[in-house]
Design a protein around this motif. Structure first.
Motif, PDB file in Angstrom:
ATOM      1  N   ARG A  11      24.543  -6.782  38.279  1.00 28.07           N
ATOM      2  CA  ARG A  11      23.494  -5.789  38.511  1.00 28.07           C
ATOM      3  C   ARG A  11      23.460  -5.383  39.987  1.00 28.07           C
ATOM      4  NH1 ARG A  11      17.685  -5.153  39.042  1.00 28.07           N
ATOM      5  NH2 ARG A  11      17.557  -7.189  40.020  1.00 28.07           N
ATOM      6  N   GLU A  12      23.616  -6.375  40.873  1.00 27.99           N
ATOM      7  CA  GLU A  12      23.614  -6.092  42.310  1.00 27.99           C
ATOM      8  C   GLU A  12      24.814  -5.234  42.698  1.00 27.99           C
ATOM      9  OE1 GLU A  12      21.498 -10.381  43.367  1.00 27.99           O
ATOM     10  OE2 GLU A  12      23.564 -10.002  43.977  1.00 27.99           O
ATOM     11  N   LYS A  13      25.967  -5.611  42.126  1.00 28.75           N
ATOM     12  CA  LYS A  13      27.211  -4.904  42.411  1.00 28.75           C
ATOM     13  C   LYS A  13      27.077  -3.426  42.024  1.00 28.75           C
ATOM     14  CE  LYS A  13      30.838  -5.557  39.876  1.00 28.75           C
ATOM     15  NZ  LYS A  13      31.712  -6.316  38.957  1.00 28.75           N
ATOM     16  N   LEU A  14      26.508  -3.203  40.827  1.00 32.57           N
ATOM     17  CA  LEU A  14      26.349  -1.831  40.344  1.00 32.57           C
ATOM     18  C   LEU A  14      25.349  -1.048  41.190  1.00 32.57           C
ATOM     19  CD1 LEU A  14      26.473  -2.076  36.500  1.00 32.57           C
ATOM     20  CD2 LEU A  14      27.833  -0.607  37.974  1.00 32.57           C
ATOM     21  N   ALA A  15      24.287  -1.735  41.618  1.00 32.49           N
ATOM     22  CA  ALA A  15      23.286  -1.060  42.448  1.00 32.49           C
ATOM     23  C   ALA A  15      23.931  -0.617  43.759  1.00 32.49           C
ATOM     24  CB  ALA A  15      22.093  -1.972  42.696  1.00 32.49           C
ATOM     25  N   ILE A  16      24.813  -1.459  44.315  1.00 32.05           N
ATOM     26  CA  ILE A  16      25.523  -1.087  45.547  1.00 32.05           C
ATOM     27  C   ILE A  16      26.399   0.142  45.289  1.00 32.05           C
ATOM     28  CG2 ILE A  16      27.299  -1.817  47.209  1.00 32.05           C
ATOM     29  CD1 ILE A  16      26.146  -4.649  46.996  1.00 32.05           C
ATOM     30  N   LEU A  17      27.115   0.135  44.161  1.00 32.23           N
ATOM     31  CA  LEU A  17      27.943   1.297  43.813  1.00 32.23           C
ATOM     32  C   LEU A  17      27.075   2.545  43.692  1.00 32.23           C
ATOM     33  CD1 LEU A  17      30.650   0.227  41.183  1.00 32.23           C
ATOM     34  CD2 LEU A  17      30.980   0.902  43.561  1.00 32.23           C
TER      35      LEU A  17
END
Lengths: 334, 334
Positions: A11-17
């Motif tokens: 979820r964090e990774k996607l939010a960064i993207l």
């Protein structure tokens, strides 16, 4: 050591993207960390952001421009963003509506501030034809406002860069109405997007609808891509199907809502198609007890008319914010 | 005198239009009254049906063929059916799935009976090209079954008449799996239709989805019309996006479900893409506690491949029932 929840990491990774995907250029870990907190409610240290970025670089989804200026999202990263975690994307449309309404700073009395826009891209070679198809729709008032912005490829519209070979057009999004009500303390429930049938120049009934809470795609984009609209016809003959959406407000807020809508109209925002009374159906759509329904015009209606004329359009509904004063009347550009 | 509820009358009128819309020819009030009871749970006397028909005639939505053979729906009636009462149509897709599963009489042991089909129409002049685009998809098994039926214009497929200038194709619909489970006492919850990404010939994750309960349109038809699939590419390279849908069953029924799926596969119905374990996500979609997820292949995938090749298709997903034994292998017709 704390157990790492892989779904949380994902979820964090996607939010960064997503943060990188909505940035207009390269940004560093400090800016990313701040936007994660402000826009997604995710608290990550700069160090943690840099750790994620390292992994994203490895997967080819982000790219280090320089140590100074930070990261950009790659085409592969944008594609990943489009496909990833569909269950996250359901309700994402509702979230986007809420976020944009919250971020808007438009002051209806002073007629200034940031307003929510849709961004559409047309092949540069077809822009004249597209403007010609859109003109009668703006003239007929089948839009949220006749204020627009236009940019050539490489230019910037609300933080989005216009791709090579395309011309970009920003149109005012109906979320401006959510935003104005929200700022006055009126909560607005965005239920669905649909196609609304007109007859004899009057709104009649919805013919198709898709709930925001049940779809990973923006309903307007679906109806445009599936050629399910008849916007040009409606502008010309007063009957046909246009893009519209349905909202609910507490019935007791109706006097205030009417007052705000009148102010918006004075400011050139005429997105309201129909408004119901307490507990009464509007355009054949029933509402809850103590609720009132509002039918709003889709901001992408002019673009739908261009699509009806056979012009390829790429749309990013509800895609950003622009300064109201930077917009021009459509008649000035067409 | 009893007060007449106008919404109730409206509902009855629409149900009559729907009965006429799904009939293969003219039908009389007796047949209509029976179908209203069997298919819609609406109890109306023949006399009441005739009263409604009189009103429908006046509006130009039905036509009296003869006193003997009864009424047909007109083109205006079909259009009205398409537009009317959108709030009735939300959940209509779920209702259609339930109804077709209930009406199917397919016996998986004897491999006979009525099975649910999708009907697609192709311009007659393009049918060769369409069959060519579909062949690799059937060969790759991206379908529910390779059994199909074909009919020229004027012909009949599952009660639907093929229009002038078109060729009709019936493909097996994934509701055959709901039907088989239902007959064995397993309730199946149909949650959404979506596009499913493949990589290296394996199902991976859903990239977009639309809940049946939140849309007035069939998700498969939306994804085909919006050109959001890459079925041909998936058949060729093992990666791309296909039409798929997501169902849930009670986890405790899993042993029986696996047994029934194996029987269906023996009968040539291979619609299962993936099946999960109790409470575990499948293709990145979480399921409820004590539930198991099933990912089913969309029956319209071959047709999506034809649409990808630029052929205009008109689809009526989940549109009727056909005798299993009347179907032929795709390889026999192409």
């Amino acid at each position: 050591m704390a157990k790492i929840d892989s779904r949380e990491v994902e979820r964090e990774k996607l939010a960064i993207l997503r943060v990188l995907g909505s940035a207009s250029g390269a940004i560093g870990s400090q800016v990313i960390a701040r936007r994660l907190r402000d826009e997604y409610g995710i608290e990550l240290s700069e160090r943690a952001v840099r750790y994620h970025l390292g992994l994203l670089d490895t997967q080819g989804w982000t790219d280090k421009v320089s140590r100074r200026s930070g990261r950009v999202i790659t085409n592969a990263g944008l594609e990943e963003l489009g496909n990833a975690r569909v269950t996250d994307k359901v309700g994402f449309v509702s979230d986007k509506i809420e976020l944009l309404a919250y971020q808007s700073t438009f002051d209806v009395n002073r007629q200034e501030g940031l307003i929510p826009v849709n961004i559409s891209f047309f092949p540069a070679a077809q822009i004249k034809e597209a403007l010609k198809a859109m003109a009668p729709v703006f003239r007929a008032g089948i839009c949220v406002s006749d204020k627009v912005a236009i940019a050539e490829s490489g230019g910037n519209l609300g933080g989005v860069t216009v791709p090579d070979g395309y011309t970009g057009l920003a149109t005012v999004c109906s979320i401006i109405i959510n935003a104005t009500l929200l700022k006055a303390g009126v909560p607005m429930d965005s239920r669905f997007g649909g196609t609304l049938q007109y007859r004899q120049n009057r709104p009649w009934r919805f013919s198709d609808l898709i709930h925001y809470s049940g779809s990973s795609l923006d309903p307007s984009e679906i109806f445009i891509a599936g050629r399910m609209t008849g916007v040009s016809e409606t502008a010309r003959r007063g009957s046909g199907k246009i893009l519209a959406n349905f909202r609910e407000v507490p019935a007791m807020s109706l006097p205030l809502v009417r007052e705000l809508i009148a102010k918006l109209e004075k400011a050139g925002v005429r997105g309201l198609v129909d408004i119901g009374e307490s507990g009464k159906p509007v355009c054949e759509v029933p509402v809850g007890l103590n609720k009132a329904g509002l039918v709003l015009c889709g901001g992408l209606n002019p673009v739908a008319a261009a699509a009806e004329a056979g012009i390829t359009t790429r749309n990013r509904a509800m895609s950003g914010l622009m300064d109201y004063r930077s917009l021009m009347r459509f008649s000035e550009i067409a």
